[in-house]
Design a protein around this motif. Structure first.
Motif, PDB file in Angstrom:
ATOM      1  N   GLN A 227      57.780  46.577   6.621  1.00 58.72           N
ATOM      2  CA  GLN A 227      57.791  47.140   5.271  1.00 58.72           C
ATOM      3  C   GLN A 227      56.431  46.911   4.615  1.00 58.72           C
ATOM      4  N   LYS A 228      55.935  47.930   3.913  1.00 61.81           N
ATOM      5  CA  LYS A 228      54.685  47.781   3.185  1.00 61.81           C
ATOM      6  C   LYS A 228      54.889  46.848   2.002  1.00 61.81           C
ATOM      7  N   TRP A 229      53.887  45.997   1.753  1.00 65.81           N
ATOM      8  CA  TRP A 229      53.948  45.115   0.599  1.00 65.81           C
ATOM      9  C   TRP A 229      53.818  45.960  -0.650  1.00 65.81           C
ATOM     10  N   ASP A 230      54.707  45.729  -1.603  1.00 63.66           N
ATOM     11  CA  ASP A 230      54.709  46.478  -2.851  1.00 63.66           C
ATOM     12  C   ASP A 230      54.457  45.526  -4.007  1.00 63.66           C
ATOM     13  N   GLY A 231      53.261  45.573  -4.512  1.00 63.28           N
ATOM     14  CA  GLY A 231      52.917  44.728  -5.640  1.00 63.28           C
ATOM     15  C   GLY A 231      52.899  45.500  -6.941  1.00 63.28           C
ATOM     16  N   SER A 232      53.668  46.583  -7.012  1.00 68.95           N
ATOM     17  CA  SER A 232      53.632  47.453  -8.195  1.00 68.95           C
ATOM     18  C   SER A 232      54.129  46.760  -9.459  1.00 68.95           C
ATOM     19  N   SER A 233      54.890  45.691  -9.314  1.00 70.28           N
ATOM     20  CA  SER A 233      55.364  44.981 -10.502  1.00 70.28           C
ATOM     21  C   SER A 233      54.362  43.920 -10.969  1.00 70.28           C
ATOM     22  N   LEU A 234      53.244  43.812 -10.263  1.00 69.37           N
ATOM     23  CA  LEU A 234      52.204  42.849 -10.621  1.00 69.37           C
ATOM     24  C   LEU A 234      50.973  43.577 -11.149  1.00 69.37           C
ATOM     25  N   VAL A 235      50.166  42.861 -11.900  1.00 74.69           N
ATOM     26  CA  VAL A 235      48.889  43.393 -12.357  1.00 74.69           C
ATOM     27  C   VAL A 235      47.824  42.707 -11.516  1.00 74.69           C
ATOM     28  N   LEU A 236      47.340  43.406 -10.481  1.00 73.02           N
ATOM     29  CA  LEU A 236      46.354  42.798  -9.596  1.00 73.02           C
ATOM     30  C   LEU A 236      45.049  42.590 -10.343  1.00 73.02           C
ATOM     31  N   GLY A 237      44.427  41.467 -10.069  1.00 71.67           N
ATOM     32  CA  GLY A 237      43.189  41.113 -10.751  1.00 71.67           C
ATOM     33  C   GLY A 237      43.412  40.110 -11.863  1.00 71.67           C
ATOM     34  N   THR A 238      44.671  39.858 -12.204  1.00 70.20           N
ATOM     35  CA  THR A 238      44.971  38.831 -13.210  1.00 70.20           C
ATOM     36  C   THR A 238      45.270  37.524 -12.480  1.00 70.20           C
ATOM     37  N   MET A 239      45.395  36.476 -13.221  1.00 71.17           N
ATOM     38  CA  MET A 239      45.605  35.163 -12.610  1.00 71.17           C
ATOM     39  C   MET A 239      47.082  34.777 -12.661  1.00 71.17           C
ATOM     40  N   TYR A 240      47.649  34.559 -11.488  1.00 77.27           N
ATOM     41  CA  TYR A 240      49.029  34.102 -11.385  1.00 77.27           C
ATOM     42  C   TYR A 240      49.023  32.661 -10.908  1.00 77.27           C
ATOM     43  N   SER A 241      49.959  31.876 -11.395  1.00 78.88           N
ATOM     44  CA  SER A 241      50.029  30.467 -10.996  1.00 78.88           C
ATOM     45  C   SER A 241      51.083  30.256  -9.913  1.00 78.88           C
ATOM     46  N   TYR A 242      51.377  31.296  -9.145  1.00 80.88           N
ATOM     47  CA  TYR A 242      52.317  31.198  -8.032  1.00 80.88           C
ATOM     48  C   TYR A 242      51.850  32.135  -6.930  1.00 80.88           C
ATOM     49  N   ASP A 243      52.429  31.990  -5.766  1.00 80.01           N
ATOM     50  CA  ASP A 243      52.083  32.815  -4.614  1.00 80.01           C
ATOM     51  C   ASP A 243      52.743  34.187  -4.779  1.00 80.01           C
ATOM     52  N   ILE A 244      51.940  35.223  -4.987  1.00 83.48           N
ATOM     53  CA  ILE A 244      52.497  36.561  -5.239  1.00 83.48           C
ATOM     54  C   ILE A 244      53.184  37.131  -4.002  1.00 83.48           C
ATOM     55  N   PHE A 245      52.773  36.710  -2.816  1.00 85.24           N
ATOM     56  CA  PHE A 245      53.409  37.202  -1.595  1.00 85.24           C
ATOM     57  C   PHE A 245      54.755  36.526  -1.362  1.00 85.24           C
ATOM     58  N   ALA A 246      54.857  35.254  -1.693  1.00 83.76           N
ATOM     59  CA  ALA A 246      56.128  34.537  -1.568  1.00 83.76           C
ATOM     60  C   ALA A 246      57.147  35.078  -2.563  1.00 83.76           C
ATOM     61  N   ALA A 247      56.671  35.584  -3.699  1.00 86.58           N
ATOM     62  CA  ALA A 247      57.546  36.027  -4.783  1.00 86.58           C
ATOM     63  C   ALA A 247      58.336  37.283  -4.454  1.00 86.58           C
ATOM     64  N   MET A 248      57.966  37.974  -3.393  1.00 88.36           N
ATOM     65  CA  MET A 248      58.645  39.227  -3.055  1.00 88.36           C
ATOM     66  C   MET A 248      59.026  39.260  -1.583  1.00 88.36           C
ATOM     67  N   PRO A 249      59.986  38.421  -1.177  1.00 88.58           N
ATOM     68  CA  PRO A 249      60.387  38.441   0.239  1.00 88.58           C
ATOM     69  C   PRO A 249      61.093  39.750   0.571  1.00 88.58           C
ATOM     70  N   CYS A 250      60.712  40.338   1.695  1.00 87.65           N
ATOM     71  CA  CYS A 250      61.262  41.647   2.063  1.00 87.65           C
ATOM     72  C   CYS A 250      62.334  41.555   3.147  1.00 87.65           C
ATOM     73  N   CYS A 251      62.394  40.428   3.854  1.00 86.75           N
ATOM     74  CA  CYS A 251      63.361  40.321   4.946  1.00 86.75           C
ATOM     75  C   CYS A 251      63.764  38.859   5.154  1.00 86.75           C
ATOM     76  N   THR A 252      64.743  38.639   6.003  1.00 87.59           N
ATOM     77  CA  THR A 252      65.290  37.307   6.245  1.00 87.59           C
ATOM     78  C   THR A 252      64.242  36.341   6.802  1.00 87.59           C
ATOM     79  N   GLU A 253      63.314  36.848   7.596  1.00 91.50           N
ATOM     80  CA  GLU A 253      62.287  35.975   8.180  1.00 91.50           C
ATOM     81  C   GLU A 253      61.456  35.288   7.107  1.00 91.50           C
ATOM     82  N   ARG A 254      61.303  35.930   5.968  1.00 89.25           N
ATOM     83  CA  ARG A 254      60.466  35.409   4.894  1.00 89.25           C
ATOM     84  C   ARG A 254      61.156  34.333   4.062  1.00 89.25           C
ATOM     85  N   ILE A 255      62.466  34.168   4.234  1.00 90.84           N
ATOM     86  CA  ILE A 255      63.199  33.177   3.442  1.00 90.84           C
ATOM     87  C   ILE A 255      63.715  32.029   4.303  1.00 90.84           C
TER      88      ILE A 255
END
Length: 106
Positions: A19-47
């Motif tokens: 599955q393609k990573w979809d960061g459409s709910s994020l504003v890229l270029g801003t500073m997040y204090s969490y892992d943006i990739f961890a925040a959107m698990p797409c399948c069981t392997e990621r959890i």
């Protein structure tokens, strides 16, 4: 940034479910204090637990906030306390570049 935004046929894909990573709910270029990739698990392997490799959450279950995926949580199976959803980027994702077909002169 092009791969994260999916511009010009570039994308990053989950190595497990393709599955393609979809960061459409994020504003890229801003500073997040969490892992943006961890925040959107797409399948069981990621959890899965980083120790026993069993799911830390039920596949349909989601945490309340994006930042919750970067917190330390205990595995319900082996009780290991870890940031189980945070994984190395190359472990989870592969870069995909689709090139336009070569155009010959008329």
């Amino acid at each position: 940034m092009g791969c994260l935004e999916g511009v010009h046929g570039r994308a990053i894909m989950c190595r497990f479910c393709n599955q393609k990573w979809d960061g459409s709910s994020l504003v890229l270029g801003t500073m997040y204090s969490y892992d943006i990739f961890a925040a959107m698990p797409c399948c069981t392997e990621r959890i899965k637990c980083n120790s026993c490799y069993k799911p830390v959450l039920h596949p349909a279950q989601r945490l309340n906030f994006f930042s919750d995926y970067s917190h330390m949580v205990p595995c319900p199976h082996c009780r290991t306390l870890d940031t189980h959803f945070v994984k190395p980027l190359p472990f989870c994702y592969a870069r995909q570049i689709s090139r336009p077909p070569l155009q010959l002169w008329p």
